[in-house]
Enzyme design. Structure first.
Site, mmCIF file in Angstrom:
data_model
loop_
_atom_site.group_PDB
_atom_site.id
_atom_site.type_symbol
_atom_site.label_atom_id
_atom_site.label_comp_id
_atom_site.label_asym_id
_atom_site.label_seq_id
_atom_site.Cartn_x
_atom_site.Cartn_y
_atom_site.Cartn_z
ATOM 1 N N CYS A 16 0.835 -1.204 0.000
ATOM 2 C CA CYS A 16 0.000 0.000 0.000
ATOM 3 C C CYS A 16 0.868 1.252 0.000
ATOM 4 C CB CYS A 16 -0.932 0.007 1.205
ATOM 5 S SG CYS A 16 -0.037 0.119 2.768
ATOM 6 N N CYS A 19 2.331 2.150 3.372
ATOM 7 C CA CYS A 19 3.519 1.355 3.731
ATOM 8 C C CYS A 19 4.754 1.909 3.032
ATOM 9 C CB CYS A 19 3.332 -0.104 3.320
ATOM 10 S SG CYS A 19 1.828 -0.816 3.990
ATOM 11 N N ASP A 395 -0.269 18.764 -37.034
ATOM 12 C CA ASP A 395 0.633 19.288 -38.052
ATOM 13 C C ASP A 395 0.374 18.447 -39.303
ATOM 14 O OD1 ASP A 395 2.904 20.527 -39.270
ATOM 15 O OD2 ASP A 395 4.037 18.706 -38.858
#
Length: 703
Positions: A16, A19, A395
């Site tokens: 996580c 952590c 472009d």
């Protein structure tokens, strides 16, 4: 962080974000470390200062993290079900089942099931309690703190069975979270394993197997059929089809021969190639892609910044609410045991795990998926922005068109096509003009041996064309203006009509003739890419305004624009005009992308909400400057990128909404007193797993 002193280590085992943050703080406290930064998405830590892998693993011991040097081989983890952390879960679950059966036989308050539940809590929750109690001593409130208070509280009020169930469900949740995060990271990890770690190198007359770290620029790499290239380079001998899918996302192999550029990680399918190495291993296109993707995964998306800010205030608010519910009702005559239990359940349901993980898992997964399909997205902010695009400016040259002039029409008068092409190519041979190269290519395609044609008295006519003698006849090659001046009566009306028709199609027309007559009209145009029309159609269907910007004249621009189907055409633009037009578009549409080659269009790319560079494999400038880089010269990657971004945005919104909604529903169960620890842990665990699995759906988005 000073790059000179920075050392990078790979980390295995993050479950996580919280952590990862704790690990970062622990590393910063190590002797000899001046600073540290953890990249959770890429699973690595950058350390400034001096330390050892042993010291780093000690700093990550709370999470059983495995650390390795950035260049070291990946340590294969045990299968998920065999991992050490999970063995404690199996033992706790077994104790829970035995204790539950004992409680059915002897009653819940009996000493035997109570001991069993207590053992299940201790074995399954030892690492959780260590983290939670440490945080509690520092007044840091995260999910470990909330769970520790809830479980100890449940034990104190005699709810041993529910306390044990909460521990086990939480441990299962963490294990599944770890597994799903590993799945989310697999796209980038698979990229790291693409290129071989060794290559067959020839130095002088000696051939040897050399590790990529020791291969030098200028070494000759020998690549046999079926082998992958270990390094970037230029082919010096051989011809073969290379599968470049890993780098550019192209599914069709590309033919490579002498002087062609090749990339590390591509697969040599048929021929033997000798390649002169042009880059060290850390500078290859693949290495750059991996680095850029990892940096992108560390970039916070706007929605993630909101979630992080929200969670900062949300967790203390939950602790406060739980305290009020535990104390306030009993003061007015409520049952202490019941309301303490309800408060503990609120602590469990209030864990912000699902909310905090809702955005980063989606961002990591989407960016990893895009990289595997040949699209580099430079961060969560561009991922979200792409999903909100209202207009895209292109472009023309090299983006909507191939950027290379080609002969499209040959109209002859009295001579054969091959004859006029051979004469024109012979006269134009050696000219540096792009239109001349188009004619030479056409003659070569027809198999004409024009180089053996003798050309005498070659003379350039400035701004109009050339003249030369071929077989004692004076020929002119040039613009219509040249022949208006050369021919006594000018260009015939019927020829002029054909000429005008070709020019209206946006083509440049060159004429071949003598002093007396016109022998041929040769029309040359920058060919539209095969994919342009279909891509523009898809974008228009999505409701996106499409604009073509070009420095070409109005007539050519109109012809190309009409052919590809863009909504708006702007011609005769200087780079500054393109920049101003992008600013104007942003004023009208807010979210605007500019698609170009990443070099000539740099100002416009920078001014757009999202700058997209075309054909960026091997183009360092485009890789570094663009927000999104399409690695192959294929516009089809653009609708895919927009689709992926829209899906990621939708999933992030779903995750945040669901995370908050399930918390709210669970909290409302407090009012009738229906919230139990079981419901609370299922709500928290279920929400976390569902948002993670929902995010993993992004792995399925294909081109």
């Amino acid at each position: 962080m000073s790059e000179e002193e920075m050392k990078v280590y790979r980390v295995q085992g993050f479950t996580c974000i919280n952590c990862a943050a704790i690990f970062e703080e622990n590393v910063k406290q190590l002797p000899g470390v001046h600073d540290a930064k953890v990249n959770f998405g890429a699973s690595k830590v950058m350390v400034q200062g001096t330390t050892t892998i042993e010291a780093l693993e000690k700093a990550g011991a709370f999470e059983n993290l495995i650390i390795r040097d950035e260049k070291a081989q990946k340590i294969e983890r045990e299968p998920f079900w065999k991992q050490r952390q999970n063995r404690k879960v199996y033992l706790s679950a077994l104790l829970l089942v035995i204790s539950w059966l004992l409680s059915l036989q002897y009653g819940e308050g009996h000493i035997l099931p109570t001991i069993g539940f207590a053992l299940a809590i201790v074995i399954g929750g030892v690492s959780l309690f260590m983290k939670g109690l440490k945080n509690l001593s520092r007044f840091t409130f995260d999910m470990n703190t909330l769970m520790t208070i809830a479980i100890i509280g449940a034990a104190l009020i005699g709810e041993w069975g529910e306390g044990a169930m909460v521990v086990i469900l939480f441990a299962i949740s963490e294990a599944l979270e770890r597994y799903s995060m590993d799945k989310a990271r697999q796209s980038i990890e698979s990229l790291m394993d693409i290129a071989p770690k060794e290559a067959l190198i020839r130095r002088g007359t000696e051939e040897m197997i050399v590790h990529v770290d020791e291969i030098q620029v200028g070494d000759i790499m020998i690549v046999k059929p079926g082998q992958k290239l270990a390094m970037d380079g230029i082919v010096i001998k051989g011809t073969s089809a290379l599968n470049q899918a890993a780098i550019t996302g192209e599914s069709v192999p590309v033919m490579k021969t002498k002087d062609d550029e090749v990339f590390a990680g591509t697969l040599n399918e048929e021929g033997l190639l000798e390649v002169s190495v042009t880059k060290r291993v850390d500078d290859t296109t693949l290495a750059k892609i991996i680095h850029l993707v990892e940096e992108a995964q560390a970039e916070r998306a706007p929605s993630q910044a909101f979630v992080d800010k929200f969670a900062k205030y949300y967790t203390p608010a939950i602790v406060g609410l739980a305290a009020v519910i535990m104390v306030a009702p009993p003061l007015f005559g409520g049952d202490w045991s019941h309301w303490i239990y309800q408060g503990l359940a609120i602590l469990v349901v209030g864990c912000p795990c699902a909310l905090v993980v809702s955005t980063p898992v989606a961002v990591v997964t989407a960016i990893g998926n895009a990289a595997k399909n040949g699209v580099l997205i430079k961060g969560g902010v561009y991922l979200e922005e792409t999903g909100q695009l209202k207009a895209i400016a292109f472009d023309k040259t090299g983006t909507l068109t191939k950027g290379i002039p080609a002969v499209t029409d040959v109209v002859t008068y009295g001579r054969s096509e091959n004859e006029v092409l051979a004469i024109t190519a012979a006269i134009e041979n050696g000219s540096q003009h792009p239109l001349a190269s188009a004619i030479l290519k056409k003659a070569e395609a027809h198999g004409l041996n024009f180089k053996e044609v003798v050309v005498d008295e070659f003379q350039s006519i400035t701004g109009k064309g050339v003249k030369a003698n071929v077989n004692q006849i004076l020929y002119y090659v040039g613009s219509p203006n040249l022949f208006e001046e050369t021919l006594q009566n000018g260009i015939e009306a019927s020829i002029k009509e054909t000429l005008t028709e070709l020019q209206l199609q946006g083509k440049t027309v060159m004429l071949l003739g003598t002093e007396k007559e016109i022998l041929s009209l040769i029309a040359v145009a920058d060919e539209v890419r095969d994919s342009s029309k279909e891509v523009i159609r898809k974008l228009n269907q999505m409701g996106i305004e499409t604009v073509m910007l070009t420095g070409d004249n109005e007539r050519t621009a109109a012809a190309i624009g009409k052919q590809v189907g863009v909504s708006t055409i702007k011609a005769d633009l200087l780079p500054e005009d393109k920049l101003n037009f992008i600013k104007k578009l942003r004023g009208n549409y807010q979210s605007v992308a500019m698609v170009g080659d990443g070099v000539n269009d740099a100002p416009a790319l920078a001014a757009a909400s999202v700058g997209v560079a075309m054909g960026s494999a091997g183009t360092d400038t485009a890789l570094e400057t663009a927000d999104i880089a399409l690695m192959s010269d294929d516009l089809n990657q653009l609708p895919y990128t927009i689709q992926l971004s829209k899906k990621a945005l939708a999933i992030i919104k779903q995750n945040i909404t669901f995370s908050l909604a399930i918390k709210l529903v669970a909290l409302l169960l407090v009012v009738p007193g229906w919230l139990t620890l079981w419901i609370a842990i299922f709500a928290d665990m279920g929400a976390t797993l569902l948002v993670t699995l929902n995010s993993l759906r992004l792995l399925k988005v294909k081109e």
